[in-house]
Each structure stands twice: as C-alpha cells, then as structure tokens.
Scaffold this motif. Sequence first.
Motif, short mmCIF file in Angstrom:
data_model
loop_
_atom_site.label_atom_id
_atom_site.label_comp_id
_atom_site.label_asym_id
_atom_site.label_seq_id
_atom_site.Cartn_x
_atom_site.Cartn_y
_atom_site.Cartn_z
N ALA A 179 -19.78 84.77 -34.30
CA ALA A 179 -18.71 85.27 -33.44
C ALA A 179 -17.67 86.07 -34.22
CB ALA A 179 -18.04 84.12 -32.72
N LYS A 180 -17.49 87.30 -33.81
CA LYS A 180 -16.44 88.16 -34.35
C LYS A 180 -15.60 88.66 -33.19
CE LYS A 180 -15.68 92.21 -37.33
NZ LYS A 180 -16.35 93.27 -38.13
N ALA A 181 -14.29 88.46 -33.27
CA ALA A 181 -13.41 88.83 -32.15
C ALA A 181 -12.03 89.18 -32.67
CB ALA A 181 -13.32 87.68 -31.14
N ARG A 182 -11.32 89.96 -31.88
CA ARG A 182 -9.97 90.38 -32.23
C ARG A 182 -9.01 90.04 -31.10
NH1 ARG A 182 -10.12 93.95 -36.62
NH2 ARG A 182 -12.27 94.64 -37.08
N ARG A 183 -7.78 89.81 -31.48
CA ARG A 183 -6.68 89.74 -30.53
C ARG A 183 -5.76 90.90 -30.87
NH1 ARG A 183 -5.05 84.93 -31.35
NH2 ARG A 183 -6.32 83.95 -29.72
#
Length: 262
Positions: free
Chosen positions: A10-14
Amino acid sequence: MTAAWTIEGAKARRGKALVLDGAGLSVAPGEVLGVVGPNGAGKTSLLRAGLGLMPLETGRALLGGRAIGGLNPIERARLVGYLPQERRLAWNLPALDVAALGAPDLPPGEALAVARERLTRVGMSHLAERGVLDMSGGERARVLLARLLATRAPLLVADEPVAGLDPDAQLLTLDLLRAQASAGAAVVVTLHDLGLAARACDRVLVLDHGRVAADGAPLEALSPTVLADVFRLDGALVETPAGLVVAARRTLSQREREGPTP
C-alpha cells in the motif's frame, strides 16, 4: 485458510505527504492483530486504505480474498465492521438505537434485541435509553463498541478503541474483542499502549513512516531493538503475573544529555 483481510504494497498520500510507503498486513479468522507505531506512522491511513476509504497509488486490498474495489457497500458491510477513531455523533439518539445501527441487515425488532445484548456486554444496558450526546466520552465509546459488535461481521477493525477509557474499560474492550476472535472473527486493532498490545494480541505489526518495521509475535515485534529504533525507548517487554508489560525509559538525545545551554 483464506485471510479475512489482506493489504499488500500500500502506497498512499494525504495531499502531497506520503503516508503509506509499501505497507501491508494480513489477518486470519480467529486472530487478533495489533497495529502500533508512533504518532503519524500511518496506522489509521493503513486501515482506511485497506477498507477502500482512502485511495491507493499502488497496492491492493482484499476482503475474504475478494478485491475491495469490486465489492458493493452491502457486500462490504457483511464482511467487515469498522470502528473509526473519531467518536463524533451528529444526533442525540438513544444508545439502543445507535447500537442497532450496527445491524441494518436485520428486521427492526431483531436489530434492537441484538443491540440490547451488545450494550449489556459493554456494561451500558442501564443507559440504553439515554441520548449519546448526554453521555461522557467514555460512555459514548462503549456504545460505539456495542455498535461494532452488533455487526456480527467476520472481520472487526477498531481504530484506537481504548483511547480515553479508564483502565477497567480498556481491559473490557480488549477482552470483548478477544472473545470475538475466539468465536472465529478476525480482529485488527490499533493501540498506543504497547503493553496492552503485547497482552491482548496474537501478533503485533509495527509501522514507522508508512512502512512495516516489524510483524510477529509480541516478544519479537516489540523487541528491544524495535523499541529503540521505532519508539526511541530503552527497554524491553517483561513478563508479569498480569501478562507482558513494557519496562522502558526514553532514549535521550545528545542535546538532552548535555542539558540546557548556560
């Protein structure tokens, strides 16, 4: 046995900030998995991304072996119950009605019966008719736990369920989640108290800067090396009659050791 929930790569940004950098988890039916890490490590982001509540740049999430993106809301609700960290409620509904919201698949009468039984489990049956906005934060947290238990889902995900609770309520909460695992559910819970995580969980997953720093049995995942590298603590897990506890002290920086500048 098919895992109840799997998150891979899982790779995610805010916004522009990278909050998950290849993190993942897997939990099986009958297992309690604790997710721990410093503030900002990515614990809540991992849960939300794995439940389809936050977009992933890369990676995938599976519920019961099925891609979460391919499940409609009803299918998702049957597979997982989620207790978010936020405990804000907009309406002053009676506790019984709030708990019954966890069982929308049942006829109203049956949902209320399940809700009342779950309120009894969490020690809130005497306040079943009280409005949730007229309760203390700890009482409201118990009602929301009852709502989670009312889902009867095969996977229960609880984000900081013991935050703000007194010690007895913390232990009760974890005992109830452990009972759900003993009955066959998979349970994932985020915690800040490492001692509680070590005592209540079969496995502990440690996050640091959006990555998995350790994943294993409590004594392995919360080894002195992990405590030092991730939590900046000088210590270890110690066995006591009540179970494992963390005996530790802060690792002082060079500046702190030198003391204030004259």
